[in-house]
Design an enzyme around this catalytic site. Structure first.
Site, PDB file in Angstrom:
ATOM      1  N   TYR A  88     -19.139  32.157  13.246  1.00 48.55           N
ATOM      2  CA  TYR A  88     -18.723  30.849  13.778  1.00 48.55           C
ATOM      3  C   TYR A  88     -17.648  31.005  14.852  1.00 48.55           C
ATOM      4  O   TYR A  88     -17.716  30.370  15.912  1.00 48.55           O
ATOM      5  CB  TYR A  88     -18.210  30.026  12.602  1.00 48.55           C
TER       6      TYR A  88
ATOM      7  N   LYS B 296     -18.030  29.944  18.683  1.00 47.89           N
ATOM      8  CA  LYS B 296     -17.135  28.919  19.242  1.00 47.89           C
ATOM      9  C   LYS B 296     -16.338  29.476  20.436  1.00 47.89           C
ATOM     10  O   LYS B 296     -16.009  28.739  21.357  1.00 47.89           O
ATOM     11  CB  LYS B 296     -16.191  28.394  18.162  1.00 47.89           C
TER      12      LYS B 296
HETATM   13  P1  NAD Z   1     -20.777  17.242  10.348  1.00 48.00           P
HETATM   14  O1  NAD Z   1     -21.554  18.173   9.485  1.00 48.00           O
HETATM   15  O2  NAD Z   1     -20.291  15.973   9.744  1.00 48.00           O
HETATM   16  O3  NAD Z   1     -21.613  16.866  11.638  1.00 48.00           O
HETATM   17  C1  NAD Z   1     -22.417  17.801  12.312  1.00 48.00           C
HETATM   18  C2  NAD Z   1     -23.751  17.137  12.596  1.00 48.00           C
HETATM   19  O4  NAD Z   1     -24.555  18.055  13.369  1.00 48.00           O
HETATM   20  C3  NAD Z   1     -24.537  16.817  11.326  1.00 48.00           C
HETATM   21  O5  NAD Z   1     -24.872  15.443  11.303  1.00 48.00           O
HETATM   22  C4  NAD Z   1     -25.758  17.722  11.427  1.00 48.00           C
HETATM   23  O6  NAD Z   1     -26.937  17.143  10.872  1.00 48.00           O
HETATM   24  C5  NAD Z   1     -25.883  17.934  12.916  1.00 48.00           C
HETATM   25  N1  NAD Z   1     -26.616  19.152  13.239  1.00 48.00           N
HETATM   26  C6  NAD Z   1     -26.452  20.365  12.666  1.00 48.00           C
HETATM   27  N2  NAD Z   1     -27.318  21.238  13.214  1.00 48.00           N
HETATM   28  C7  NAD Z   1     -28.028  20.562  14.149  1.00 48.00           C
HETATM   29  C8  NAD Z   1     -29.043  20.929  15.057  1.00 48.00           C
HETATM   30  N3  NAD Z   1     -29.539  22.169  15.083  1.00 48.00           N
HETATM   31  N4  NAD Z   1     -29.524  20.007  15.906  1.00 48.00           N
HETATM   32  C9  NAD Z   1     -29.048  18.726  15.880  1.00 48.00           C
HETATM   33  N5  NAD Z   1     -28.102  18.319  15.015  1.00 48.00           N
HETATM   34  C10 NAD Z   1     -27.588  19.229  14.165  1.00 48.00           C
HETATM   35  O7  NAD Z   1     -19.550  18.077  10.946  1.00 48.00           O
HETATM   36  P2  NAD Z   1     -18.341  17.683  11.928  1.00 48.00           P
HETATM   37  O8  NAD Z   1     -17.110  18.139  11.274  1.00 48.00           O
HETATM   38  O9  NAD Z   1     -18.463  16.303  12.407  1.00 48.00           O
HETATM   39  O10 NAD Z   1     -18.602  18.726  13.117  1.00 48.00           O
HETATM   40  C11 NAD Z   1     -18.881  18.368  14.451  1.00 48.00           C
HETATM   41  C12 NAD Z   1     -18.536  19.540  15.342  1.00 48.00           C
HETATM   42  O11 NAD Z   1     -17.139  19.788  15.315  1.00 48.00           O
HETATM   43  C13 NAD Z   1     -19.209  20.853  14.961  1.00 48.00           C
HETATM   44  O12 NAD Z   1     -19.588  21.547  16.131  1.00 48.00           O
HETATM   45  C14 NAD Z   1     -18.106  21.612  14.259  1.00 48.00           C
HETATM   46  O13 NAD Z   1     -18.289  23.007  14.308  1.00 48.00           O
HETATM   47  C15 NAD Z   1     -16.909  21.154  15.060  1.00 48.00           C
HETATM   48  N6  NAD Z   1     -15.624  21.320  14.382  1.00 48.00           N
HETATM   49  C16 NAD Z   1     -15.292  20.513  13.353  1.00 48.00           C
HETATM   50  C17 NAD Z   1     -14.055  20.678  12.752  1.00 48.00           C
HETATM   51  C18 NAD Z   1     -13.593  19.782  11.637  1.00 48.00           C
HETATM   52  O14 NAD Z   1     -12.417  19.898  11.238  1.00 48.00           O
HETATM   53  N7  NAD Z   1     -14.448  18.891  11.136  1.00 48.00           N
HETATM   54  C19 NAD Z   1     -13.195  21.700  13.179  1.00 48.00           C
HETATM   55  C20 NAD Z   1     -13.557  22.492  14.243  1.00 48.00           C
HETATM   56  C21 NAD Z   1     -14.779  22.286  14.847  1.00 48.00           C
END
Ligand code: NAD
Length: 304
Positions: free
Chosen positions: A163, A167
Protein backbone atom coordinates in the site's frame (compact mmCIF):
# COMPACT_ATOMS: atom_id res chain seq x y z
CA UNK A 1 -14.26 34.53 -1.36
CA UNK A 2 -17.32 33.78 -3.47
CA UNK A 3 -19.15 30.49 -3.21
CA UNK A 4 -17.53 27.64 -5.11
CA UNK A 5 -19.95 26.21 -7.68
CA UNK A 6 -19.64 23.51 -10.34
CA UNK A 7 -22.74 24.21 -12.45
CA UNK A 8 -21.16 23.50 -15.84
CA UNK A 9 -18.79 20.82 -14.60
CA UNK A 10 -18.78 17.03 -14.87
CA UNK A 11 -17.01 15.25 -12.01
CA UNK A 12 -15.91 11.63 -11.78
CA UNK A 13 -15.39 10.29 -8.26
CA UNK A 14 -14.01 6.76 -8.08
CA UNK A 15 -14.90 4.59 -5.12
CA UNK A 16 -17.83 6.92 -4.44
CA UNK A 17 -20.12 4.25 -3.02
CA UNK A 18 -18.93 4.84 0.54
CA UNK A 19 -16.48 6.61 2.84
CA UNK A 20 -14.63 9.60 1.44
CA UNK A 21 -15.78 9.11 -2.15
CA UNK A 22 -19.45 9.25 -1.20
CA UNK A 23 -18.86 12.46 0.75
CA UNK A 24 -17.10 14.06 -2.25
CA UNK A 25 -19.82 12.98 -4.69
CA UNK A 26 -22.62 14.39 -2.52
CA UNK A 27 -20.86 17.72 -2.07
CA UNK A 28 -19.99 18.17 -5.76
CA UNK A 29 -23.62 17.41 -6.65
CA UNK A 30 -24.89 19.86 -4.03
CA UNK A 31 -22.68 22.50 -5.62
CA UNK A 32 -24.22 21.90 -9.03
CA UNK A 33 -21.90 19.36 -10.68
CA UNK A 34 -23.08 16.40 -12.70
CA UNK A 35 -21.40 13.44 -11.08
CA UNK A 36 -20.29 9.98 -12.18
CA UNK A 37 -20.52 7.86 -9.04
CA UNK A 38 -18.14 4.99 -9.65
CA UNK A 39 -17.90 2.04 -7.29
CA UNK A 40 -17.08 -1.61 -7.83
CA UNK A 41 -18.87 -2.44 -4.59
CA UNK A 42 -16.41 -5.09 -3.39
CA UNK A 43 -14.94 -5.75 0.05
CA UNK A 44 -12.31 -3.62 1.73
CA UNK A 45 -9.73 -6.17 0.57
CA UNK A 46 -10.89 -5.96 -3.04
CA UNK A 47 -13.02 -9.10 -3.26
CA UNK A 48 -16.46 -9.35 -4.91
CA UNK A 49 -18.57 -6.70 -6.61
CA UNK A 50 -21.99 -5.12 -6.27
CA UNK A 51 -23.92 -2.29 -7.90
CA UNK A 52 -25.76 -1.30 -4.73
CA UNK A 53 -23.10 1.03 -3.25
CA UNK A 54 -22.98 3.32 -6.30
CA UNK A 55 -26.75 3.08 -6.84
CA UNK A 56 -27.43 4.19 -3.29
CA UNK A 57 -25.28 7.31 -3.61
CA UNK A 58 -26.88 8.19 -6.96
CA UNK A 59 -30.30 7.84 -5.28
CA UNK A 60 -29.16 10.16 -2.46
CA UNK A 61 -28.04 12.76 -4.99
CA UNK A 62 -31.25 12.51 -7.00
CA UNK A 63 -33.27 12.83 -3.79
CA UNK A 64 -32.06 16.42 -3.31
CA UNK A 65 -32.47 17.24 -7.01
CA UNK A 66 -28.86 16.64 -8.07
CA UNK A 67 -27.67 14.96 -11.24
CA UNK A 68 -25.60 11.78 -11.13
CA UNK A 69 -25.07 8.49 -12.90
CA UNK A 70 -23.71 5.24 -11.49
CA UNK A 71 -20.80 3.26 -12.88
CA UNK A 72 -19.80 -0.14 -11.48
CA UNK A 73 -16.54 -0.82 -13.31
CA UNK A 74 -13.32 -1.47 -11.48
CA UNK A 75 -10.94 1.45 -11.80
CA UNK A 76 -8.63 -1.02 -13.58
CA UNK A 77 -10.92 -0.29 -16.56
CA UNK A 78 -10.78 3.44 -16.06
CA UNK A 79 -11.46 4.23 -19.71
CA UNK A 80 -14.99 2.79 -19.30
CA UNK A 81 -15.63 5.12 -16.35
CA UNK A 82 -14.53 8.14 -18.37
CA UNK A 83 -16.71 6.90 -21.24
CA UNK A 84 -19.68 6.87 -18.83
CA UNK A 85 -19.08 10.59 -18.23
CA UNK A 86 -18.85 11.29 -21.97
CA UNK A 87 -21.89 9.16 -22.87
CA UNK A 88 -24.12 10.69 -20.19
CA UNK A 89 -22.84 14.23 -19.83
CA UNK A 90 -20.65 14.86 -22.91
CA UNK A 91 -17.52 15.96 -21.02
CA UNK A 92 -15.24 15.44 -18.04
CA UNK A 93 -13.79 18.33 -16.04
CA UNK A 94 -12.79 16.97 -12.65
CA UNK A 95 -11.44 13.58 -11.67
CA UNK A 96 -11.12 12.48 -8.07
CA UNK A 97 -9.04 9.30 -7.93
CA UNK A 98 -10.22 7.92 -4.62
CA UNK A 99 -11.05 4.19 -4.93
CA UNK A 100 -8.92 2.07 -2.68
CA UNK A 101 -8.48 -1.19 -0.84
CA UNK A 102 -6.14 -2.51 1.83
CA UNK A 103 -4.32 -5.83 1.98
CA UNK A 104 -2.04 -5.25 4.97
CA UNK A 105 0.57 -7.80 5.93
CA UNK A 106 4.16 -7.74 7.08
CA UNK A 107 6.53 -7.89 4.11
CA UNK A 108 7.66 -11.38 5.15
CA UNK A 109 4.12 -12.71 4.89
CA UNK A 110 2.92 -10.59 1.96
CA UNK A 111 1.73 -12.65 -1.02
CA UNK A 112 2.19 -11.70 -4.66
CA UNK A 113 -1.60 -11.30 -4.82
CA UNK A 114 -1.50 -8.78 -1.96
CA UNK A 115 1.10 -6.80 -3.87
CA UNK A 116 -0.52 -7.05 -7.31
CA UNK A 117 -4.09 -6.26 -6.27
CA UNK A 118 -3.00 -3.14 -4.40
CA UNK A 119 -1.08 -1.96 -7.46
CA UNK A 120 -3.97 -2.75 -9.80
CA UNK A 121 -6.44 -0.67 -7.83
CA UNK A 122 -4.33 2.24 -6.58
CA UNK A 123 -1.72 2.72 -9.30
CA UNK A 124 -3.12 1.15 -12.49
CA UNK A 125 -6.62 2.40 -11.60
CA UNK A 126 -5.55 6.01 -11.11
CA UNK A 127 -3.40 5.78 -14.24
CA UNK A 128 -6.19 4.36 -16.43
CA UNK A 129 -8.74 6.98 -15.34
CA UNK A 130 -6.35 9.88 -15.67
CA UNK A 131 -4.94 8.70 -18.99
CA UNK A 132 -8.46 8.51 -20.46
CA UNK A 133 -9.63 11.86 -18.99
CA UNK A 134 -6.42 13.78 -19.75
CA UNK A 135 -6.99 14.50 -23.49
CA UNK A 136 -10.44 15.97 -22.74
CA UNK A 137 -8.97 18.22 -20.05
CA UNK A 138 -6.00 19.35 -22.11
CA UNK A 139 -8.15 20.05 -25.19
CA UNK A 140 -10.72 22.09 -23.27
CA UNK A 141 -8.05 24.01 -21.34
CA UNK A 142 -9.50 23.06 -17.97
CA UNK A 143 -9.07 20.09 -15.69
CA UNK A 144 -8.70 19.29 -12.03
CA UNK A 145 -7.29 15.97 -10.88
CA UNK A 146 -6.92 14.66 -7.34
CA UNK A 147 -4.81 11.68 -6.40
CA UNK A 148 -5.25 10.06 -3.02
CA UNK A 149 -2.05 9.08 -1.28
CA UNK A 150 -1.73 8.29 2.42
CA UNK A 151 0.57 9.09 5.32
CA UNK A 152 1.83 5.54 4.70
CA UNK A 153 2.77 6.58 1.16
CA UNK A 154 4.68 9.63 2.39
CA UNK A 155 6.40 8.14 5.43
CA UNK A 156 6.03 4.35 5.17
CA UNK A 157 4.21 2.17 7.67
CA UNK A 158 4.76 -1.27 9.17
CA UNK A 159 2.65 -3.92 7.43
CA UNK A 160 1.92 -1.77 4.38
CA UNK A 161 4.81 -2.35 1.95
CA UNK A 162 2.34 -2.87 -0.90
CA UNK A 163 0.00 0.00 0.00
CA UNK A 164 2.69 2.52 0.94
CA UNK A 165 4.70 1.97 -2.23
CA UNK A 166 1.55 2.20 -4.38
CA UNK A 167 0.55 5.39 -2.59
CA UNK A 168 4.09 6.75 -3.12
CA UNK A 169 3.71 6.08 -6.83
CA UNK A 170 0.75 8.46 -6.82
CA UNK A 171 2.95 11.21 -5.37
CA UNK A 172 5.29 10.91 -8.35
CA UNK A 173 2.43 10.67 -10.83
CA UNK A 174 0.73 13.72 -9.33
CA UNK A 175 3.92 15.81 -9.30
CA UNK A 176 4.75 15.00 -12.92
CA UNK A 177 1.22 15.53 -14.24
CA UNK A 178 1.07 18.86 -12.40
CA UNK A 179 4.14 19.93 -14.40
CA UNK A 180 2.74 18.58 -17.69
CA UNK A 181 -0.76 19.99 -17.17
CA UNK A 182 0.18 23.47 -15.93
CA UNK A 183 0.16 25.25 -19.30
CA UNK A 184 -3.29 23.87 -20.12
CA UNK A 185 -4.93 24.83 -16.82
CA UNK A 186 -5.03 21.19 -15.76
CA UNK A 187 -4.16 21.25 -12.08
CA UNK A 188 -3.18 18.13 -10.22
CA UNK A 189 -2.94 17.78 -6.45
CA UNK A 190 -2.40 14.94 -4.03
CA UNK A 191 -4.13 14.47 -0.70
CA UNK A 192 -3.34 12.22 2.24
CA UNK A 193 -6.60 11.95 4.16
CA UNK A 194 -7.33 10.78 7.67
CA UNK A 195 -10.93 9.63 7.83
CA UNK A 196 -13.24 7.29 9.63
CA UNK A 197 -14.42 4.77 7.03
CA UNK A 198 -14.70 1.03 6.63
CA UNK A 199 -10.93 0.98 5.96
CA UNK A 200 -10.23 2.46 9.40
CA UNK A 201 -13.26 1.43 11.51
CA UNK A 202 -11.59 -1.80 12.60
CA UNK A 203 -8.55 0.13 13.88
CA UNK A 204 -10.10 3.18 15.57
CA UNK A 205 -12.61 3.57 18.39
CA UNK A 206 -15.95 5.37 18.20
CA UNK A 207 -14.60 8.75 19.38
CA UNK A 208 -11.84 8.94 16.76
CA UNK A 209 -14.17 7.74 14.02
CA UNK A 210 -16.57 10.56 14.86
CA UNK A 211 -13.81 13.19 14.98
CA UNK A 212 -12.48 12.05 11.61
CA UNK A 213 -15.69 12.23 9.61
CA UNK A 214 -15.01 12.22 5.83
CA UNK A 215 -16.86 15.55 5.81
CA UNK A 216 -13.68 17.18 7.16
CA UNK A 217 -11.74 16.10 4.05
CA UNK A 218 -14.33 17.27 1.53
CA UNK A 219 -13.63 21.05 1.76
CA UNK A 220 -10.01 20.59 0.66
CA UNK A 221 -10.99 18.53 -2.38
CA UNK A 222 -13.67 21.06 -3.34
CA UNK A 223 -11.22 23.95 -2.95
CA UNK A 224 -8.54 22.24 -5.06
CA UNK A 225 -11.05 21.38 -7.81
CA UNK A 226 -12.54 24.88 -8.04
CA UNK A 227 -12.14 26.86 -11.25
CA UNK A 228 -10.49 29.60 -9.14
CA UNK A 229 -7.85 27.24 -7.75
CA UNK A 230 -4.39 27.98 -9.11
CA UNK A 231 -2.43 25.62 -6.86
CA UNK A 232 -0.99 22.55 -8.50
CA UNK A 233 1.51 19.85 -7.60
CA UNK A 234 0.75 20.15 -3.89
CA UNK A 235 0.60 17.40 -1.31
CA UNK A 236 -1.82 17.97 1.56
CA UNK A 237 -2.54 16.10 4.77
CA UNK A 238 -6.11 16.53 5.93
CA UNK A 239 -8.51 15.18 8.53
CA UNK A 240 -10.48 15.99 11.68
CA UNK A 241 -10.79 19.65 10.57
CA UNK A 242 -6.98 19.94 10.15
CA UNK A 243 -5.50 21.02 6.80
CA UNK A 244 -1.75 21.10 6.13
CA UNK A 245 0.68 21.11 3.23
CA UNK A 246 3.64 18.76 3.04
CA UNK A 247 6.95 19.55 1.34
CA UNK A 248 10.33 17.91 0.98
CA UNK A 249 13.34 19.47 2.67
CA UNK A 250 16.99 19.09 1.66
CA UNK A 251 19.99 19.54 3.93
CA UNK A 252 22.66 21.85 2.60
CA UNK A 253 24.88 18.81 2.37
CA UNK A 254 28.64 18.67 2.03
CA UNK A 255 30.71 18.75 -1.18
CA UNK A 256 34.31 17.55 -1.23
CA UNK A 257 35.09 19.18 -4.59
CA UNK A 258 35.15 17.56 -8.01
CA UNK A 259 38.95 17.76 -8.14
CA UNK A 260 39.17 15.20 -5.30
CA UNK A 261 38.71 11.44 -5.02
CA UNK A 262 36.04 10.62 -2.42
CA UNK A 263 36.02 7.41 -0.41
CA UNK A 264 33.35 5.82 1.78
CA UNK A 265 35.52 6.80 4.78
CA UNK A 266 35.46 10.43 3.63
CA UNK A 267 31.66 10.29 3.46
CA UNK A 268 31.52 8.71 6.93
CA UNK A 269 33.79 11.46 8.32
CA UNK A 270 31.41 14.17 7.06
CA UNK A 271 28.19 12.34 7.95
CA UNK A 272 27.07 14.96 10.50
CA UNK A 273 27.44 17.73 7.89
CA UNK A 274 25.64 15.70 5.22
CA UNK A 275 22.71 15.11 7.57
CA UNK A 276 22.68 18.57 9.16
CA UNK A 277 19.34 20.27 8.56
CA UNK A 278 20.20 23.57 10.25
CA UNK A 279 20.60 25.24 6.82
CA UNK A 280 17.95 23.12 5.12
CA UNK A 281 15.85 24.48 2.26
CA UNK A 282 12.65 23.29 0.59
CA UNK A 283 13.40 20.86 -2.22
CA UNK A 284 10.82 21.82 -4.78
CA UNK A 285 11.95 20.57 -8.17
CA UNK A 286 14.67 18.87 -10.18
CA UNK A 287 15.94 22.36 -10.99
CA UNK A 288 16.39 23.00 -7.26
CA UNK A 289 18.48 19.82 -7.04
CA UNK A 290 20.75 20.99 -9.85
CA UNK A 291 20.99 24.43 -8.26
CA UNK A 292 21.89 22.94 -4.87
CA UNK A 293 24.67 20.72 -6.16
CA UNK A 294 25.85 23.47 -8.52
CA UNK A 295 26.16 25.92 -5.64
CA UNK A 296 28.15 23.47 -3.54
CA UNK A 297 30.63 22.42 -6.25
CA UNK A 298 30.71 25.64 -8.26
CA UNK A 299 29.41 24.16 -11.51
CA UNK A 300 26.27 25.24 -13.39
CA UNK A 301 24.60 21.92 -14.18
CA UNK A 302 21.75 23.73 -15.92
CA UNK A 303 24.02 25.29 -18.54
CA UNK A 304 23.41 22.94 -21.45
P1 NAD B 1 -13.74 3.04 1.76
O1 NAD B 1 -13.47 1.57 1.76
O2 NAD B 1 -14.86 3.54 2.61
O3 NAD B 1 -13.99 3.55 0.29
C1 NAD B 1 -13.27 3.06 -0.81
C2 NAD B 1 -14.26 2.76 -1.92
O4 NAD B 1 -13.52 2.34 -3.09
C3 NAD B 1 -15.22 1.62 -1.57
O5 NAD B 1 -16.56 2.06 -1.71
C4 NAD B 1 -14.85 0.53 -2.56
O6 NAD B 1 -15.96 -0.26 -2.97
C5 NAD B 1 -14.26 1.31 -3.70
N1 NAD B 1 -13.37 0.51 -4.52
C6 NAD B 1 -12.42 -0.34 -4.08
N2 NAD B 1 -11.81 -0.92 -5.13
C7 NAD B 1 -12.38 -0.42 -6.25
C8 NAD B 1 -12.16 -0.62 -7.63
N3 NAD B 1 -11.25 -1.49 -8.08
N4 NAD B 1 -12.90 0.08 -8.51
C9 NAD B 1 -13.85 0.96 -8.08
N5 NAD B 1 -14.11 1.16 -6.78
C10 NAD B 1 -13.38 0.48 -5.87
O7 NAD B 1 -12.37 3.76 2.16
P2 NAD B 1 -11.97 5.30 2.36
O8 NAD B 1 -11.31 5.40 3.66
O9 NAD B 1 -13.08 6.20 2.02
O10 NAD B 1 -10.79 5.42 1.28
C11 NAD B 1 -10.81 6.28 0.16
C12 NAD B 1 -9.38 6.51 -0.29
O11 NAD B 1 -8.65 7.20 0.71
C13 NAD B 1 -8.59 5.23 -0.58
O12 NAD B 1 -7.77 5.43 -1.71
C14 NAD B 1 -7.73 5.08 0.65
O13 NAD B 1 -6.56 4.33 0.41
C15 NAD B 1 -7.44 6.53 0.97
N6 NAD B 1 -7.02 6.78 2.35
C16 NAD B 1 -7.92 6.70 3.35
C17 NAD B 1 -7.49 6.97 4.64
C18 NAD B 1 -8.44 6.95 5.81
O14 NAD B 1 -8.03 7.34 6.91
N7 NAD B 1 -9.70 6.54 5.60
C19 NAD B 1 -6.15 7.27 4.89
C20 NAD B 1 -5.27 7.37 3.84
C21 NAD B 1 -5.72 7.12 2.56
Amino acid sequence: MSDIKFFDKVVIVTGAGGGLGRAYALEFAKRGARVVVNDLGGSGAGEGASSSAADQVVAEIKAFGGDAVANYDSVEFGEKIVQTAIDNFGRVDILVNNAGILRDSSFTKMSDTDWELIYKVHVDGAYKLTKAAWPYMVNQGFGRVIFTTSAAGIYGNFGQANYSSAKSALLGLGKTLAIEGARKNVHVNVIAPIAGSRLTETIWGEEILKATSPDYVVPLVVKLCAEENKDTGGVYEVGASWFAKVRVERSEGYAFGVDKDVSAEDVASKWDDICDFSNAAPAESIVSTFNAVGKMVGIDLLAA
